[in-house]
Design a protein around this motif. Structure first.
Motif, PDB file in Angstrom:
ATOM      1  N   GLU A   1      30.251  14.724 -46.557  1.00 25.49           N
ATOM      2  CA  GLU A   1      31.393  15.272 -45.816  1.00 25.49           C
ATOM      3  C   GLU A   1      32.405  15.983 -46.700  1.00 25.49           C
ATOM      4  N   ARG A   2      32.367  15.745 -47.999  1.00 25.44           N
ATOM      5  CA  ARG A   2      33.389  16.366 -48.851  1.00 25.44           C
ATOM      6  C   ARG A   2      32.787  16.840 -50.160  1.00 25.44           C
ATOM      7  N   ASN A   3      33.583  17.629 -50.856  1.00 25.78           N
ATOM      8  CA  ASN A   3      33.100  18.234 -52.092  1.00 25.78           C
ATOM      9  C   ASN A   3      34.291  18.421 -53.026  1.00 25.78           C
ATOM     10  N   THR A   4      34.006  18.866 -54.234  1.00 23.68           N
ATOM     11  CA  THR A   4      35.076  19.202 -55.171  1.00 23.68           C
ATOM     12  C   THR A   4      34.584  20.336 -56.060  1.00 23.68           C
ATOM     13  N   VAL A   5      35.380  20.720 -57.042  1.00 27.97           N
ATOM     14  CA  VAL A   5      35.000  21.860 -57.884  1.00 27.97           C
ATOM     15  C   VAL A   5      33.739  21.519 -58.681  1.00 27.97           C
ATOM     16  N   PRO A   6      32.899  22.517 -58.976  1.00 30.01           N
ATOM     17  CA  PRO A   6      31.602  22.236 -59.614  1.00 30.01           C
ATOM     18  C   PRO A   6      31.723  21.559 -60.976  1.00 30.01           C
ATOM     19  N   ASN A   7      32.801  21.864 -61.725  1.00 31.74           N
ATOM     20  CA  ASN A   7      32.865  21.314 -63.085  1.00 31.74           C
ATOM     21  C   ASN A   7      33.370  19.869 -63.127  1.00 31.74           C
TER      22      ASN A   7
ATOM     23  N   PRO B   1      37.909  25.429 -46.924  1.00 36.25           N
ATOM     24  CA  PRO B   1      36.719  24.920 -47.614  1.00 36.25           C
ATOM     25  C   PRO B   1      36.888  24.974 -49.136  1.00 36.25           C
ATOM     26  N   VAL B   2      36.323  23.988 -49.806  1.00 39.77           N
ATOM     27  CA  VAL B   2      36.349  23.944 -51.273  1.00 39.77           C
ATOM     28  C   VAL B   2      35.329  24.950 -51.815  1.00 39.77           C
ATOM     29  N   ASN B   3      35.654  25.575 -52.940  1.00 42.00           N
ATOM     30  CA  ASN B   3      34.723  26.477 -53.654  1.00 42.00           C
ATOM     31  C   ASN B   3      34.289  27.672 -52.814  1.00 42.00           C
ATOM     32  N   LYS B   4      35.095  28.033 -51.848  1.00 41.76           N
ATOM     33  CA  LYS B   4      34.703  29.168 -51.004  1.00 41.76           C
ATOM     34  C   LYS B   4      35.949  29.954 -50.631  1.00 41.76           C
ATOM     35  N   TYR B   5      35.849  31.267 -50.759  1.00 46.08           N
ATOM     36  CA  TYR B   5      36.975  32.111 -50.363  1.00 46.08           C
ATOM     37  C   TYR B   5      36.850  32.477 -48.885  1.00 46.08           C
TER      38      TYR B   5
ATOM     39  N   ASN C   1      26.854  22.598 -42.707  1.00 43.07           N
ATOM     40  CA  ASN C   1      26.680  23.588 -43.770  1.00 43.07           C
ATOM     41  C   ASN C   1      27.289  23.051 -45.070  1.00 43.07           C
ATOM     42  N   PRO C   2      26.475  22.867 -46.120  1.00 40.01           N
ATOM     43  CA  PRO C   2      27.014  22.282 -47.363  1.00 40.01           C
ATOM     44  C   PRO C   2      28.060  23.155 -48.053  1.00 40.01           C
ATOM     45  N   ASP C   3      28.141  24.444 -47.685  1.00 38.23           N
ATOM     46  CA  ASP C   3      29.138  25.328 -48.303  1.00 38.23           C
ATOM     47  C   ASP C   3      30.531  25.148 -47.705  1.00 38.23           C
ATOM     48  N   TYR C   4      30.622  24.409 -46.614  1.00 38.71           N
ATOM     49  CA  TYR C   4      31.916  24.232 -45.945  1.00 38.71           C
ATOM     50  C   TYR C   4      32.292  22.755 -45.934  1.00 38.71           C
ATOM     51  N   LYS C   5      32.995  22.354 -46.978  1.00 32.43           N
ATOM     52  CA  LYS C   5      33.503  20.984 -47.042  1.00 32.43           C
ATOM     53  C   LYS C   5      34.901  21.015 -47.634  1.00 32.43           C
ATOM     54  N   GLY C   6      35.714  20.053 -47.253  1.00 37.37           N
ATOM     55  CA  GLY C   6      37.052  19.951 -47.829  1.00 37.37           C
ATOM     56  C   GLY C   6      37.060  18.977 -48.997  1.00 37.37           C
ATOM     57  N   TYR C   7      38.233  18.803 -49.612  1.00 40.81           N
ATOM     58  CA  TYR C   7      38.354  17.844 -50.713  1.00 40.81           C
ATOM     59  C   TYR C   7      38.294  16.403 -50.205  1.00 40.81           C
ATOM     60  N   ALA C   8      38.796  16.176 -48.981  1.00 47.69           N
ATOM     61  CA  ALA C   8      38.853  14.800 -48.469  1.00 47.69           C
ATOM     62  C   ALA C   8      37.935  14.588 -47.274  1.00 47.69           C
TER      63      ALA C   8
END
Length: 586
Positions: free
Chosen positions: A303-309, A404-408, A541-548
């Motif tokens: 459900e959530r993601n963060t920056v790749p690094n 979304p995180v990591n997406k403009y 869609n794995p490209d659309y996730k928030g930080y929380a």
């Protein structure tokens, strides 16, 4: 604060207990599934172990010998082929945590001679940085002098360089983490820099240097400290704009408050305000990012993601390090977290200026309405790298106005396309003004004499834009007025609305979400004659996730056919939002 201290230490013990097993014989760290290791992870692990030793004095955790693990991590970091200031700085402070001189340092004794020589070389080599990496140079200087690898202590000089860069790149004394780009990036890494430098000075063999340099650092660190009570939402969500927020948006804020309390940077009459802020920040962090069954920090899931690094291992070691640090600081500070929240105005807004010059201004508009529980953070800062929605100039408020995180995406902002040039009214302002409007609403107004591209470079010669955001009585209004200098064809205009939600399981009952009425977005004026598209469902869609939490739907307001824009004419777009604010468990 002793209960808080014990709670932090128990959690740190759990995090370390679950993550030390991932340190290999050679000191490398096994990555989490579907992730790749970072070269600086051994350094982060070494500092986490060192902080645990400082907090407890224990030399073993379960079946693990902490001296041995630290020596392995430091050795691995020292011999990593890819030069890494970050990892080396963390490893050096981790080593220092076991003793401020090599004669009394059990981990130093376990290092072999080639490792010690390599450490000396690594600590000596410093690349001059104009961003937060300069903080790592300070840590390396501290370690080199404290271990007696040099008789000349250049820590003071490196701190002075760090401060000089701040003053060069910001008229208001904030850290610009991307000074070479046309628009400055003022984000969470400024807070990280001060926390890391303060921690390094605490470990310095020469205590007098700390006493000499702290007043200078305080001048700048206090600016961030003063922002935190206004940034923290009623449910405890902290720093919520710019890259790398999420769990780190909580961790860094808590550390800065505790360090400020320990150093007595917070006025006595403000202590209750900061204790209340601290309590809420920690509660949100604990419930939102900790898997309480396993005792792990979770920054990525379905459900959530963060920056790749940011890797899971690094985040777990960093969280363990911070928890140990909080445990120590809380014992020193004493007192109780159970203070009644202070009486202050329920509705407030202010603009924090980061940088102001004749060409551009950067800052952050903070607005809170405690009657509704909302808190908006509207940054006017450069896009940074890589480009995403994190830095865009819209009111960030997870659960209500999501992204979304990591997406403009042009979230709540009209993106205009002129041939190959794509512009967005974000990243910088001129003549930024805040004030009180109709019905006691608060507004932020700024101009853009030249339009700016989505990559943060100026689109000179096309036109200008005026922007005004109004906040009041549960409503948010955005107004964009465009003018062009010469006749030009605008090929496309689009604006995105993103609908997300808190995490299904990792969330506070009082965290905010949209109620059944949603954002109640309404187009008041539209000279672009755009149309709403249908909702795009992106829950899976794995490209659309928030930080929380997750992002479920995206809807676009689009004009997809050309519009001839003429000079002397205004092109206005006004939208109002009256979000239906609800609690997650309602």
């Amino acid at each position: 604060m002793h209960n808080f201290s014990d709670q932090c230490l128990d959690l740190a013990r759990s995090l370390l207990g679950n993550n030390l097993q991932h340190i290999n014989e050679d000191g490398t760290v096994t990555p989490a599934p579907n992730e790749e290791s970072r070269v600086d992870e051994p350094g982060h692990a070494a500092l986490a172990i060192g902080e645990f030793f400082r907090a407890t004095g224990e030399v073993e955790l379960g079946e693990y010998d902490l001296f041995d693990l630290s020596a392995r991590c430091v050795t691995q970091q020292a011999f990593t082929e890819e030069a890494n200031d970050n990892g080396m700085a963390y490893a050096a402070l981790g080593l220092l945590s076991f003793g401020a001189s090599k004669e009394r340092n059990a981990v130093w004794e376990r290092l072999q001679d080639p490792t010690r020589e390599q450490l000396d070389r690594c600590l000596l080599s410093k690349t001059d940085h104009d961003n937060h990496f300069q903080a790592f140079n300070i840590a390396k200087s501290v370690a080199r002098f404290s271990f007696g690898l040099t008789k000349k202590d250049d820590t003071g000089k490196v701190i002075d360089q760090f401060v000089d860069r701040i003053e060069e790149n910001s008229s208001a004394g904030f850290c610009n983490d991307d000074p070479k780009s046309p628009c400055g990036t003022f984000d969470l890494y400024g807070v990280l820099s001060f926390i890391f430098i303060r921690q390094a000075l605490q470990l310095h063999a020469n205590v007098h240097l700390k006493d000499r340099k702290l007043p200078k650092l305080r001048t700048f660190a206090e600016k961030y400290l003063k922002m935190l009570p206004d940034m923290t939402r009623q449910d405890g969500l902290g720093w919520n704009y710019g890259r790398s927020v999420g769990a780190y948006g909580q961790l860094h804020c808590i550390s800065l408050i505790l360090q400020g309390m320990r150093d007595q940077w917070i006025a006595p009459e403000k202590i209750s305000l900061y204790l209340d802020t601290l309590r809420r920040l920690f509660q949100y962090f604990f419930v939102t990012y900790i898997d309480q069954e396993k005792g792990d920090l979770v920054i990525r899931d379905n459900e959530r993601n963060t920056v790749p690094n940011h890797t899971t291992r690094m985040a777990n070691f960093d969280a363990a390090r911070y928890l140990c640090q909080w445990s120590r600081l809380a014992k020193v500070i004493g007192g109780s977290l159970g203070v009644p929240p202070p009486n202050r105005s329920k509705v407030a807004g202010r603009f924090v200026i980061f940088d102001k010059s004749h060409k551009k201004e950067h800052g952050l508009f903070l607005y809170r309405d405690e009657n509704l529980g909302v808190q908006y953070q509207l940054p006017i800062i450069g896009p940074g790298e890589p480009q995403s929605s994190d830095n865009l100039a819209f009111p960030h408020c997870s659960g209500i106005f999501d992204w979304p995180v990591n997406k403009y995406l042009p979230v709540m902002l009209p993106e205009l396309t002129f041939g190959d040039t794509v512009t967005i009214p974000s990243y910088y302002g001129k003549n930024c003004v805040t004030g009180i409007g109709l019905k006691k609403s608060l507004y932020l107004r700024f101009e853009q004499p030249e339009l700016i591209k989505t990559d943060g470079t100026f689109a000179n010669g096309i036109g200008s834009c005026q922007v005004q955001w109004n906040f009041g009585e549960g409503k948010v209004q955005s107004e964009f007025v465009f003018k062009v200098k010469n006749q030009i064809s605008m090929d496309k205009m689009r604006l995105a609305l993103v609908i997300g939600s808190p995490h299904d399981s990792y969330r506070l009952g009082t965290t905010l979400r949209q109620g059944p009425e949603g954002l109640r977005a309404n187009v008041e004026v539209d000279d672009f004659q755009a149309n709403w598209g249908s909702f795009e469902t992106v829950s899976e869609n794995p490209d659309y996730k928030g930080y929380a939490g997750n992002v479920h739907y995206v809807q676009y307001l689009v004009r997809d056919h050309p519009l001839i824009m003429r000079p002397g004419q205004q092109y206005k777009l006004v939208l109002t939002y009256e979000p239906d604010v609800a609690f997650a468990d309602e």
